[in-house]
Design a protein around this motif. Sequence first.
Motif, PDB file in Angstrom:
ATOM      1  N   GLY A 123      79.530  77.697 -10.235  1.00 14.35           N
ATOM      2  CA  GLY A 123      79.639  76.335  -9.725  1.00 14.35           C
ATOM      3  C   GLY A 123      81.081  75.932  -9.486  1.00 14.35           C
ATOM      4  N   PHE A 124      81.275  74.704  -9.060  1.00 12.19           N
ATOM      5  CA  PHE A 124      82.621  74.241  -8.741  1.00 12.19           C
ATOM      6  C   PHE A 124      82.684  72.732  -8.764  1.00 12.19           C
ATOM      7  CE2 PHE A 124      80.301  74.493  -4.769  1.00 12.19           C
ATOM      8  CZ  PHE A 124      80.665  73.344  -4.103  1.00 12.19           C
ATOM      9  N   PHE A 125      83.894  72.216  -8.791  1.00 13.67           N
ATOM     10  CA  PHE A 125      84.179  70.796  -8.682  1.00 13.67           C
ATOM     11  C   PHE A 125      85.126  70.622  -7.498  1.00 13.67           C
ATOM     12  CE2 PHE A 125      86.996  67.207  -9.458  1.00 13.67           C
ATOM     13  CZ  PHE A 125      86.093  66.192  -9.731  1.00 13.67           C
ATOM     14  N   GLY A 166      70.023  73.127  -3.123  1.00 10.87           N
ATOM     15  CA  GLY A 166      69.385  72.728  -4.370  1.00 10.87           C
ATOM     16  C   GLY A 166      69.205  71.249  -4.584  1.00 10.87           C
ATOM     17  N   GLY A 167      69.632  70.441  -3.646  1.00  9.45           N
ATOM     18  CA  GLY A 167      69.445  69.004  -3.770  1.00  9.45           C
ATOM     19  C   GLY A 167      70.246  68.404  -4.917  1.00  9.45           C
ATOM     20  N   TYR A 168      69.860  67.190  -5.286  1.00 11.88           N
ATOM     21  CA  TYR A 168      70.592  66.473  -6.324  1.00 11.88           C
ATOM     22  C   TYR A 168      70.197  66.908  -7.734  1.00 11.88           C
ATOM     23  CZ  TYR A 168      72.687  63.606  -2.758  1.00 11.88           C
ATOM     24  OH  TYR A 168      73.413  63.191  -1.683  1.00 11.88           O
ATOM     25  N   GLU A 169      69.195  67.786  -7.853  1.00 12.95           N
ATOM     26  CA  GLU A 169      68.886  68.364  -9.161  1.00 12.95           C
ATOM     27  C   GLU A 169      69.966  69.355  -9.584  1.00 12.95           C
ATOM     28  OE1 GLU A 169      66.485  68.403  -6.607  1.00 12.95           O
ATOM     29  OE2 GLU A 169      65.634  66.534  -7.372  1.00 12.95           O
ATOM     30  N   LYS A 170      70.640  69.932  -8.606  1.00 13.60           N
ATOM     31  CA  LYS A 170      71.672  70.939  -8.898  1.00 13.60           C
ATOM     32  C   LYS A 170      73.073  70.498  -8.501  1.00 13.60           C
ATOM     33  CE  LYS A 170      68.734  74.942  -8.733  1.00 13.60           C
ATOM     34  NZ  LYS A 170      68.817  76.373  -8.656  1.00 13.60           N
TER      35      LYS A 170
END
Length: 113
Positions: A45-47, A89-93
């Motif tokens: 993941g990332f920011f 993945g939408g807002y779940e991910k």
Amino acid sequence: DDVTLGITPNTTICNHWPEEELKNVPKMRQNIEEALKFLSKDDDGFFLMAEQGDIDWAAHANHMDDLIGAMLDIDDMVDAVRKFIDENGGYEKNALYVTADHDHYLTLLPHFP
């Protein structure tokens, strides 16, 4: 996209950047799309934090045309992130936060419509 806002450019506003220079400046959407493409390769993941800094100096200088342009640039940038989220993945991910770090007053001078 061509957007008409009811503001007629004249010699008083909208003439502080040379046209040749503007052609070489990428839009925030392009920067965000490339950043998302690169950062999304990381499995952990990332920011990503992005700032459209033109809005600040446009407000300080009372450049209404640049202020509106900056807002449209921000809107395009957020749209690119929302598209990425929908496709990954939408807002779940994923999460998206849009905020401002401070506020400005806006003085409308006589030459504004």
